[in-house]
Motif scaffolding. Sequence first.
Motif: not given
Length: 607
Positions: A159-164, A172-173, A201-203, A208-212
Motif C-alpha cells: 500500500t505504501k510503497q507499491g505502484e499499480r 511493483m515495488l 512463501r507467505v508473500w 502473487p501480484n506484488l512484484k520486485t
Amino acid sequence: MEMTLEEFDSSACFVAPFQDNTNTQCPDTKKQQRGKRYLEQTSETAIGEDMKKQCCSSQCLEKFTFSFVANARRSFWEMVTMKQNEKIDEHRDQVSEEKCVIDGHLVCTQSWRIIHGVSRSRYIERKSSLTNSKDGRSGNTYGHKRTSDAQNFIRSLATKQGERQPDRDKVMLPTCLTQRNAYEEYQSTHEEPFCFRHFQRVWKENFPNLKTSERNSFTECKECAMLRQLKLNRLTKEQLLLVEKQKKAHLLVARISREKYYKHCKKAQENNKNYLSIIIDNMDQSKTSLPRFHTYHKGDANLTRIHHHVTGVLNHGQKKSFAFTWTDKFHPDTNITINCLLHVLEDASENKALPPVLYLQADNSAKDNKNFILLGFLANLVQRKIFRKIKLSFLMVGHTHEDVDQMFSRISVHLTGKAIPTLPVLQGLMRDAYHPTPMVQHLDGLWNYRELGMASAATLQGHSGPHVFRFKEEEGAVQMGYKQWPYKSAPYKVLDVTPLAAAFNRDPDQVLILNDKGNRSLDSMETDLRKWREGGKLSEPDVEWWKAHINGERDMAAPSAPLASSFHHFADPGTQDEMGYPELDVLRAHINTLSNESNVRVAKRRK
C-alpha cells in the motif's frame, strides 16, 4: 570351476552381462558420501556442545548418553529434507503440553530438538505450520498470529510503497527495494519473525501480484536507479551503510507523500459533504489508437491510425470514475486538464454548489498540470468562493502510479485481443472494463483557459520544485502556500497570487484553431479509409462512421463543459438536522455521565 546356486545368490559383486560396470563396487569397498550439514551436525564436537546446553529447568538432556544422542542424530540426518520434516511433524503430533516421550523418558520438546540437531528457527517454523487457531463456535480455522503479522506487513508495504501498473494487473515495488530488504525491515520490527524462506512463501501465496524488479518498464525514479547501481559496485562497509541510509530516507519521503494522498481520499469518503478528493491522469495511448485489431497483415502496417487519448479521473468521495477521450485536434496542454476537471466538478455538485475543500492529485507533468496556468485557475476558484480551500499535490517523480492507473490497467487488459474498429466500440469496452463503471465521454470542444493565463501580466517562477500547493483566501487576498514535501513539521511558504487569479475572472473563448498534427492525421485517415475497407478490416458501416467522425473532428464544436463562473459559492454543511432516533438521546446522556464526579463520604448507619 562352476558356481553353485547358493554361491550365486550370496555373491554381492556379480555383474550381469551387457551392463555398464565401470562404476560398480562392492558395498563393503564403497565409501558413502555425506553432505556438509550432515558432517557438521553429527560430529562429536557438535554433539558434545549441544549436550551441554540447558533445555529446561529439569535438565532433561542429562537422562541420555552420548552414544544414544549420536545414533539418534545420525539416523535423523541420513534422511532427505522432506523425510526430516515428516519426522518433526510426527513428533509434534505426539506432543502434549510441550512434553514428549524419548526412550521411555518424559522430557521437554526442546530436548528432542537438541538431540536431533534441529535448529530453533526450523523447529518453530514446522510448529507454526501445524498450529491453527480454531473458533469452537463456528468451526472456522485461522492462521497463526505470526502469519497474520507477516501478511499485514507485506500488505502495508504494498500500500505504501507499491505502484499499480497501468498496462497489467501488477503492483511493483521501487527498483531499489528487494524482497531481502523487505524481510530485513520485517525482521527488525517483529519480535518473533519468520525465517526468510517462510516469509517468501507467505508473500507468494497471499500477494502473487506484488512484484520486485530490477528494472521498471515505465519511467524509473532516478534516485532508485542510482541506489540500485551503487549496490552493484564494490563498496566498503561504511559506504554500504550510507547507501542504505539514503535509500531509506528516499523511500520514506515517497511513502509519506502516498500516505497523505490516502488520507485525503479517506476524508472525502467519510465526509463527502465537506471534502472532495479527485485524481486525474492520462493513459498511455498505445492501446487506444484506432482502428485497432488483434492481427495485421503486411498491407496494414503503414495505414493511418488516429490517436484517441484517454484522460482518467476518480472521485473518491462519491466513488465515481470518468474517462474522457480526445484526439490530436487539440494541443495536449492544461486546457484538457481544466475542461475534464470542470466536467467532474459539475457531476459532483448539488445545484452547482460544491464542498468547501478540494483535494486534487495530479501527475508531475509541467505540460499538463504543474504550470502557472493551472495554479492560477485553482486560485481563481478560491477567489470566486467556489471552494474555501484547495490543495494540489504531486507524488515523487518515478513513484506516481496510483489507483487511477489501476483503472487504466483494467482497461488495457480488457482491450487486449479485441477488434476495435470505431470509437463507440472502444467506449463500450472501457465501460465494461472497470468498476465502478466509468462515465465515458468524448471531448468535441474545449474552453481556452490557457489563453487567459498567457494574457495575464502575472506569472510564476520556481514552482517546479514544490510538491504541495494550498490555496486559501485571507483578508480578501488569495494566498498560495507551498512546500517541497507534505511533512507535518514543515511550514508553508506563502505567496500572494491575487493578480494571477484575477486573470481568470472573465469567461474564456472556446478553442477554435485545429492543431496541425491532428489536421494531418485526419487527412491521412481520410485517404486510407479505402485501403482499410479493401483489406477487409473495416466494414461499410464502419467506413461511413469514420467519414462522419473525421468531419466532426474538423469542426470545432461548442464545449460541453460548464464554465467556472456557472458554479455557486461552496456549500457550508453547517449543523445538519439530527434525525429523531431515541438511541441518540440515550448516548448523549451517557456521554454526559462520563464527566460527572463522584463524592464519597462517611455517614451514620440508620438504626
